[in-house]
Structure formats: C-alpha cells, structure tokens
Design a protein around this motif. Structure first.
Motif, short mmCIF file in Angstrom:
data_model
loop_
_atom_site.label_atom_id
_atom_site.label_comp_id
_atom_site.label_asym_id
_atom_site.label_seq_id
_atom_site.Cartn_x
_atom_site.Cartn_y
_atom_site.Cartn_z
N ARG A 42 29.48 -20.71 -5.78
CA ARG A 42 29.97 -21.88 -6.53
C ARG A 42 31.36 -21.65 -7.11
O ARG A 42 31.91 -22.53 -7.78
N GLY A 43 31.90 -20.44 -6.95
CA GLY A 43 33.26 -20.19 -7.39
C GLY A 43 33.42 -19.65 -8.79
O GLY A 43 34.48 -19.79 -9.41
N TYR A 44 32.37 -18.99 -9.31
CA TYR A 44 32.43 -18.50 -10.69
C TYR A 44 32.32 -16.99 -10.82
O TYR A 44 32.40 -16.46 -11.93
N ILE A 45 32.06 -16.30 -9.70
CA ILE A 45 31.95 -14.84 -9.74
C ILE A 45 32.72 -14.31 -8.54
O ILE A 45 32.68 -14.91 -7.45
N LYS A 46 33.44 -13.21 -8.73
CA LYS A 46 34.21 -12.64 -7.63
C LYS A 46 33.36 -11.70 -6.79
O LYS A 46 32.76 -10.76 -7.32
N ALA A 47 33.30 -12.00 -5.47
CA ALA A 47 32.59 -11.10 -4.56
C ALA A 47 33.35 -9.78 -4.52
O ALA A 47 34.57 -9.75 -4.57
N GLY A 48 32.63 -8.71 -4.41
CA GLY A 48 33.25 -7.38 -4.45
C GLY A 48 32.75 -6.69 -5.70
O GLY A 48 31.72 -6.02 -5.67
N PRO A 49 33.43 -6.92 -6.85
CA PRO A 49 32.90 -6.32 -8.09
C PRO A 49 31.59 -6.97 -8.52
O PRO A 49 30.72 -6.30 -9.10
N TYR A 50 31.43 -8.27 -8.29
CA TYR A 50 30.21 -9.00 -8.65
C TYR A 50 29.84 -8.85 -10.12
O TYR A 50 28.66 -8.76 -10.47
N VAL A 51 30.84 -8.81 -10.99
CA VAL A 51 30.58 -8.73 -12.43
C VAL A 51 30.36 -10.15 -12.95
O VAL A 51 31.13 -11.05 -12.62
N PRO A 52 29.32 -10.37 -13.76
CA PRO A 52 29.02 -11.75 -14.20
C PRO A 52 29.94 -12.27 -15.31
O PRO A 52 29.48 -12.66 -16.38
N GLU A 53 31.22 -12.28 -15.03
CA GLU A 53 32.19 -12.79 -16.01
C GLU A 53 31.91 -14.24 -16.38
O GLU A 53 32.30 -14.72 -17.44
N VAL A 54 31.23 -14.93 -15.47
CA VAL A 54 30.89 -16.34 -15.67
C VAL A 54 30.16 -16.59 -16.99
O VAL A 54 30.29 -17.66 -17.58
N VAL A 55 29.43 -15.58 -17.44
CA VAL A 55 28.65 -15.74 -18.68
C VAL A 55 29.56 -16.13 -19.84
O VAL A 55 29.22 -16.99 -20.66
N LEU A 56 30.75 -15.52 -19.89
CA LEU A 56 31.69 -15.83 -20.97
C LEU A 56 32.67 -16.92 -20.56
O LEU A 56 33.09 -17.73 -21.38
N ASP A 57 33.04 -16.94 -19.28
CA ASP A 57 34.09 -17.85 -18.84
C ASP A 57 33.58 -19.27 -18.59
O ASP A 57 34.28 -20.24 -18.87
N PHE A 58 32.37 -19.37 -18.02
CA PHE A 58 31.80 -20.70 -17.73
C PHE A 58 30.30 -20.70 -18.05
O PHE A 58 29.47 -20.84 -17.14
N PRO A 59 29.95 -20.56 -19.34
CA PRO A 59 28.53 -20.47 -19.69
C PRO A 59 27.71 -21.67 -19.20
O PRO A 59 26.53 -21.51 -18.87
N ASP A 60 28.33 -22.82 -19.09
CA ASP A 60 27.60 -24.00 -18.62
C ASP A 60 27.13 -23.83 -17.17
O ASP A 60 26.09 -24.38 -16.78
N ALA A 61 27.90 -23.08 -16.39
CA ALA A 61 27.51 -22.86 -14.99
C ALA A 61 26.25 -22.00 -14.93
O ALA A 61 25.36 -22.22 -14.11
N VAL A 62 26.16 -21.03 -15.82
CA VAL A 62 24.97 -20.17 -15.88
C VAL A 62 23.78 -20.99 -16.37
O VAL A 62 22.68 -20.94 -15.81
N ARG A 63 24.02 -21.74 -17.43
CA ARG A 63 22.97 -22.58 -18.02
C ARG A 63 22.39 -23.53 -16.98
O ARG A 63 21.17 -23.67 -16.84
N GLN A 64 23.26 -24.12 -16.20
CA GLN A 64 22.83 -25.09 -15.19
C GLN A 64 21.96 -24.44 -14.11
O GLN A 64 20.91 -24.97 -13.74
N LEU A 65 22.37 -23.26 -13.65
CA LEU A 65 21.58 -22.61 -12.60
C LEU A 65 20.23 -22.13 -13.14
O LEU A 65 19.21 -22.27 -12.48
N HIS A 66 20.23 -21.61 -14.37
CA HIS A 66 18.94 -21.27 -15.01
C HIS A 66 18.03 -22.50 -15.01
O HIS A 66 16.86 -22.43 -14.69
N ARG A 67 18.63 -23.62 -15.40
CA ARG A 67 17.85 -24.86 -15.53
C ARG A 67 17.31 -25.31 -14.17
O ARG A 67 16.18 -25.78 -14.06
N GLU A 68 18.13 -25.15 -13.15
CA GLU A 68 17.69 -25.55 -11.81
C GLU A 68 16.49 -24.70 -11.36
O GLU A 68 15.54 -25.21 -10.77
#
Ligand SMILES: [Zn+2]
Length: 344
Positions: free
Chosen positions: A31-57
């Motif tokens: 979905r464009g929120y995590i970089k392949a390679g390091p795969y560090v979940p920066e999305v948690v701080l950068d786009f918390p709504d994206a994480v929230r949405q996938l949890h909800r799904e």
C-alpha cells in the motif's frame, strides 16, 4: 495489564479454534507505507491511520487476535534506517493502536517480537543482545497493555528460547512459532517438531510455525509437531503456492520470474478458497491457532473464518454470485447470449 479480555488466549484455545491474521508488513508495503528491504514498520508513527485501518479490516474479517505491529521495531533495525530515537514511541504506539482496534470487537491484543538477525550460536555475546532487545520491546508493550506475546519467525531454537524466557519473566502466555525456511530443521540443527517439543517443555502455551511456507508445505510439518506436543499448536502459512520443488516462498521461481520473493509473488498467490481449505485441513489436523502470514488479505481471512463456521462483520458483504447479472439463474435473454464467451 494482562487479562483485559474476558477470556485470555489459553481459555480461548481451550474452547475452540482461534483465528489469527498477520502479514501487516507485506500488505502495508504494497500500500506504499513500508519500505521493502529494511521492512521497518515506520508506518506506525508516520501513518497510524493506515495501520488502524488494516487492523480493522482483519478484525472485521474475523481475526480473534490483533497483533501489534512491532515486527522489526527493534533497536538494530531502527538504527539501519536512522530512526533509533523513535524506538520507544514506535513500540508503544503500535500496541496502543492494536488495543484501540481490538476493543472495537472482542479480539485479544498480542505483543510481537521476531527474529533479530543478531542471534549467532557461535557468538557468546549474542544471547545477551537478543535478550535485551526482547526485554526492551516487550517491557513497553506490557505497559501499554497486551494479553499475550507472539514470538515469531525465529530461525534458531536458541533465539526462540530466549524470547520465551523473556515472555515468561513478564508473566504472560507465550506463543512461539518458528520460521521453517530450512528443509527439516532449525538453523541450529533441531528438527522442527523436536524444537517445538522443547519450547513446549519449557512452558510455551502455543508452539508451531509461521511465515515462509504456504499451506501445502507447512501442513506436513505441522502433522509432525502435533504428534510431538500436547500443548496448543499454531500454523500461520503464507498464502502462496509453495510445493515440493519450492517449499518456501523464497524459493518460488518461474520461467519469467527469476526470484519472486519478496516483490513478485502475486502469480503464486492462493485464492480465498485455497486458504479456506487450509483452515479446515489445519483444524482437522488438530491445529488450535489457525492463521495466515505475509501476503494475507482480508478476503483470505474472511473465507477462513467462514470455513470454520463463523459469521463475521465482513460477512455482510460476502459474495452472492447468484445475484450477478450473468450468473443468476434467471439471466436475461439479452445477456445469456454472451455467456458462451465468458465460458470459452
Ligand atoms: Zn510472514
């Protein structure tokens, strides 16, 4: 903070199959929120709504467990991407988001640690480094409120045992699942079933395998594990068509795709029907915690939940192809003329 839910993981496992959805890193990368390679979940701080949405799904699709996205959110990995200062915030925030969504349903919150890439059976200082890593992450997770911990994709039994020890030290139930990337044993030389037996003997509440293998190549290993342990077992395969020639997703190749893992796996993807079939096969084999890992989509999870006999919130929109204009029994004469081209 343990015990938020009316029944914890052990009680739920005792009363029936538990369904678990994972694969957050792969899906959020797509979905464009995590970089392949390091795969560090920066999305948690950068786009918390994206994480929230996938949890909800995944929750709406029937997952009984919301796994906090702290996979690879450890000091070493964050240093690689220059975000070591965000370590604590990332871990705390991930658990907070998971809890918030879990409370929208009746799901448990799992803290999450994984292979560290720091473990080395020949390095006497490695166990200390790994222990510190797990203790740091899980210390914050416990403060934010988790029901149990999933330690996953451990390649070495030695590393998995350190995770188990840290989890037990926190007084929480432990689910420890190994990455079966090798043909039949852990990197430190324990057959997978024997490694699980040892983890169970050391007190893990749930043992098993996750990631790397698709249903077809994970189930035979699960049968061996089921025979060897008395505690609950977990199977969380990737939804890819691995087989005898390519037992892991890393080994998948085709004439046009030299290396499918990790960015070109789509042609090997399992349908929702295949994952539904896996859920039933796993349950019938005696798997207590039936799940799915990297590559999972909510459509897989809903199909698995429904195969296990459940109606979940997303079932409201489950397929009714009998209502499709071309498939319905009373297809109009105008459209029926074209059915032959659909069936060609
Ligand atoms: Zn995975």
């Amino acid at each position: 903070m343990n015990g938020r839910s009316p029944a914890g993981i052990t009680a739920r496992l005792a009363s029936g199959t538990v369904l678990g959805a994972e694969g957050y890193v792969f899906e959020l990368e797509r979905r464009g929120y995590i970089k392949a390679g390091p795969y560090v979940p920066e999305v948690v701080l950068d786009f918390p709504d994206a994480v929230r949405q996938l949890h909800r799904e995944f929750l709406r699709a029937g997952s009984d467990v919301i796994v906090a996205l702290t996979y690879y959110a450890h000091r070493e990995k964050l240093r690689h991407v220059g975000r070591e200062d965000d370590l604590e915030a990332m871990n705390r925030c991930a658990v907070r988001i998971a809890r918030e969504v879990a409370q929208e349903g009746d799901a448990l919150v799992a803290g999450n640690v994984c292979n560290t890439w720091a473990y080395d059976p020949d390095d006497p200082s490695a166990p200390g480094t790994v222990r510190d890593t797990y203790a740091e992450q899980l210390g914050w997770a416990v403060e934010e409120g988790i029901d149990f911990v999933i330690s996953e994709t451990n390649d070495y039994l030695g590393e998995a045992l350190i995770a188990l020890e840290v989890i037990q030290g926190l007084g929480l139930p432990a689910m420890v699942t190994l990455a079966a990337t090798q043909p039949d044993q852990t990197r430190d030389g324990y057959p997978y079933a024997e490694a699980c037996r040892i983890l169970a003997a050391e007190g893990a509440q749930v043992v098993g395998l996750n990631c790397d293998r698709g249903p077809q190549t994970m189930l035979p290993l699960m049968a061996g594990i089921r025979e060897k342990v008395d505690c609950a077992v977990a199977a969380q395969p990737v939804p890819y068509r691995t087989d005898a020639a390519a037992p892991t997703m890393q080994a998948l190749r085709s004439e046009t795709i030299q290396r499918a893992f990790p960015l070109a796996l789509e042609p090997f993807g399992c349908t929702r029907f295949e994952m539904a079939q896996f859920a039933l096969q796993a349950r019938d084999l005696g798997v207590d915690y039936v799940g799915i890992c990297c590559g999972a989509g909510p459509h897989h999870v809903r199909a698995m939940a429904e195969a296990l006999g459940r109606e979940v919130p997303a079932s409201k929109y489950s397929p009714s192809l009998d209502l499709h204009p071309m498939f319905r029994a009373d297809v109009s004469a105008k459209d029926a003329m074209f059915l032959s081209t659909w069936n060609a």
